[in-house]
Design an enzyme around this catalytic site. Sequence first.
Site, mmCIF file in Angstrom:
data_model
loop_
_atom_site.group_PDB
_atom_site.id
_atom_site.type_symbol
_atom_site.label_atom_id
_atom_site.label_comp_id
_atom_site.label_asym_id
_atom_site.label_seq_id
_atom_site.Cartn_x
_atom_site.Cartn_y
_atom_site.Cartn_z
ATOM 1 C CB CYS A 97 -8.672 8.961 -8.914
ATOM 2 S SG CYS A 97 -8.857 10.317 -7.720
ATOM 3 C CG HIS A 105 -5.575 6.096 -6.042
ATOM 4 N ND1 HIS A 105 -5.036 6.495 -7.242
ATOM 5 C CD2 HIS A 105 -6.208 7.172 -5.522
ATOM 6 C CE1 HIS A 105 -5.324 7.776 -7.437
ATOM 7 N NE2 HIS A 105 -6.033 8.210 -6.422
ATOM 8 C CD GLU A 116 -3.094 3.583 -8.230
ATOM 9 O OE1 GLU A 116 -3.065 4.817 -8.333
ATOM 10 O OE2 GLU A 116 -4.143 2.910 -8.370
#
Length: 511
Positions: free
Chosen positions: A81, A169, A171
């Site tokens: 990001c 993202h 994660e």
Amino acid sequence: MAERILIIDFGSQYTQLIARRVRELNVYCEIHPFNHLPDMSGENPVKGVILSGSPCSVKDAGAPHIPLQNFLGKIPVLGICYGAQLMADKKGGEVLPSKIREYGRAKLSKVDTHSGLLKEINQDTQVWMSHGDTIAAVPEDFEVIASTPSVPVAAYKIKGQETYGIQFHPEVTHTLEGKTVLRNFVVHICGCSQDWTPDIFVESTVASLRAQLGNDKVVLGLSGGVDSSVAAVLIHQAIGSQLHCIFVDNGLLRKHEFEDVLASYRNMGLNVKGVDAKQQFYAALAGITDPEQKRKAIGRVFIEVFDAEAHKIKDVVWLGQGTIYPDVIESVSVNGPSVTIKSHHNVGGLPEKMHLKVVEPLKSLFKDEVRKVGKTLEIDNNILQRHPFPGPGLAIRILGEITPEKVRILQEVDHIFISKLKEEDLYNEVWQAGAILLPIQSVGVMGDERTYESVVSLRAVSSVDGMTADWSHLPYTFLSDVSNHIINNVKGVNRVVYDISSKPPATIEWE
């Protein structure tokens, strides 16, 4: 630790989650703020760098940045990001405010599965976007390796380098193949060996503690919780009876907890002394109703009691503490130490007052990793799976002034609630549970008598790390049974309520 991944934090809410995902791959990683970069040399080589997201825009005045020339082309880098936007911007690309804020689920299209980062990633896989800017154009030496229908540059690679940027993202669980993306980077691109396991941690930590402590004496305050218990066993394995543990009964523990936990510690072979200091704490809390003042009074008396007991041990050099990694990260965060940490989260002041050096064997671990290490050390499951319990104990679950009688009432209520959770196999489904004694009384009828007695609230939440929590949807029949049992057996209580507030906006504890 022979190798590590460095995560550079630009202030993203997801930074700790990146670290947890990397650790799940049995790879050691460290988080460092962008303005406190570590020494890259030394015995523990940095195998790769991950640049986190950020609430900032790269176009903001004073936006966070780092000397990218220290990393790019020299070591594998993954920008997530903001990290991806920062590299694109600094290398001459174009980063602009998104015409539509891109937040939520998206589908990757045009996935280049020949790229090492996106190997085995499916076309149209779901990813999670959360950004206000977008990469409108990449520099000439960048190649786009994934897009979405609304984001032309969802992922890129710098030609001739193991440098990657992704706009989504990986994660978060909403990115369905995020773990594969991180594995591709950490294992295949960075070449990490995935040998950071609880067994290896115990072996290397005990050896390190032996070298660090030698024949010195260590004093450590036990709480009955998982962190201090695991820290104590690790230090005990290194130096044996040179470790002196102190377990203080502040009069605010759960029913029978002091005796039960003390017995558990002794069965584990720890050199532990129990100290009954109930009356000192009650005296210090008399007349205090403000929650923060309660915490400060408890912290002050604990330091006084602990210091007095520790001074009875000759030639102590070290103070052992169960500090874990989130505490360390908080103290050197991007924005400096948080002002929102409640004073019970640590016993600040002890090392300075006692003039001791500090040893913190768990300071590189997250809570779930501490439990795994505890399991490797064969610590009693009743300690490892124990719900989090606040440092000030029942003092912040009794709203208003603390008295021994109020403590007795709440201990009885709490004991019934926790015992019933265990009997019905619900205890491990709940992240934290307890009872709160409210500073109000209500009218009730028992038999032919009218009563005017206290109200208690039961609280049970589900959570991963306590940062957010939802109220636990316990069965109605269970709640009914617990309520009846409390009212029939605890003198002084005639009404039970159940807290159905989530965090945020409500906190887990009431004070």
